[in-house]
Design a protein around this motif. Structure first.
Motif, PDB file in Angstrom:
ATOM      1  N   GLY A 197       0.785  -1.372   0.049  1.00  0.00           N
ATOM      2  CA  GLY A 197       0.225   0.036  -0.006  1.00  0.00           C
ATOM      3  C   GLY A 197       0.821   1.241  -0.018  1.00  0.00           C
ATOM      4  O   GLY A 197       1.540   1.661   0.983  1.00  0.00           O
TER       5      GLY A 197
ATOM      6  N   LYS B  27      -4.576  -1.951  -9.074  1.00  0.00           N
ATOM      7  CA  LYS B  27      -3.704  -2.493  -7.812  1.00  0.00           C
ATOM      8  C   LYS B  27      -3.275  -1.460  -6.793  1.00  0.00           C
ATOM      9  O   LYS B  27      -3.555  -1.691  -5.742  1.00  0.00           O
TER      10      LYS B  27
ATOM     11  N   ALA C 225      -5.139  -1.006  -3.205  1.00  0.00           N
ATOM     12  CA  ALA C 225      -4.253  -1.550  -2.048  1.00  0.00           C
ATOM     13  C   ALA C 225      -4.088  -0.174  -0.961  1.00  0.00           C
ATOM     14  O   ALA C 225      -3.887  -0.345  -0.101  1.00  0.00           O
TER      15      ALA C 225
END
Length: 229
Positions: free
Chosen positions: A90, A124, A128
């Protein structure tokens, strides 16, 4: 341009991603520099900074000039692996992004992302970071023929939201993105991250602010000034 007041009432806000919402530019540069060093290339910081806000094709060309095509492929392969671990964990938010998104959602202002990142990685990264559900449309370099500074991605974002380009506020960190937004007929606010705007960028006449919190303050004053219906 003075930052005393926002000169129009936006019907939608379009966000760049890297360097504006996510503190990813530093991570990307660190991964590239580490991958290059592993291959024996100690490249100057200005090379990495020159890639900020540009498409993958432009970045590949810059690396080709620096280390050659074969080495570029090896450096990018390794840097992608390093950066993948960062993305999976993240990427940290830039200051003020959650407060900005909360404010716009509470006011019912449509929101889109317009990023030079390819779609699979963009989704993505946003997921995240917990930001994916915050947007009504996600537009990436996979979705347009011409990347920033061409206007394509911003025109797509406006069309996806069903809002005229002239009614869209754009939040950007890079000069490349600002030029794309202006070419689309939109109103950009630049919030610089790694690259401070030089005289040629300031000459574009757009608004430049130090933070997303400052941009939110302008929006709040403008929207509060709207006559009630």
């Amino acid at each position: 341009m003075s930052r005393a007041a926002l000169p129009f009432t936006p019907m939608a806000v379009v966000f760049d991603m890297d360097g504006l919402m996510l503190d990813s530019e530093r991570a990307i540069i660190a991964c590239l520099a580490e991958a290059a060093r592993e291959r024996g290339h100690d490249l100057p910081e200005m090379l990495w900074l020159s890639m900020v806000g540009h498409s993958e094709a432009v970045c590949r060309h810059l690396l080709d000039d620096a280390v050659g095509e074969l080495e570029r492929a090896q450096v990018l392969q390794r840097s992608h692996a390093l950066y993948g671990a960062v993305v999976a964990a993240g990427v940290p938010h830039r200051p003020g992004i959650i407060e900005m998104l909360d404010f716009l959602q509470a006011r019912g202002i449509p929101r889109a992302v317009a990023t030079s990142t390819r779609r699979p990685l963009a989704l993505k990264k946003l997921e995240a970071a917990g930001l994916l559900p915050r947007f009504d449309a996600i537009c990436t370099s996979s979705d347009v023929e011409h990347p920033k500074p061409a206007p394509d991605i911003y025109l797509l974002a406006a069309a996806s939201l069903g809002v005229a380009p002239a009614q869209c506020l754009v939040l950007e960190d890079s000069p490349t993105g600002v030029r794309a937004a202006l070419a689309a007929g939109m109103h950009p606010i630049q919030i610089p991250d790694l690259l401070e705007p030089d005289d040629s960028v300031r000459a574009l006449g757009h608004m430049i602010l130090p933070s997303l919190d400052d941009a939110r303050g302008l929006l709040e004053r403008r929207l509060d000034a709207r006559p009630s219906t």
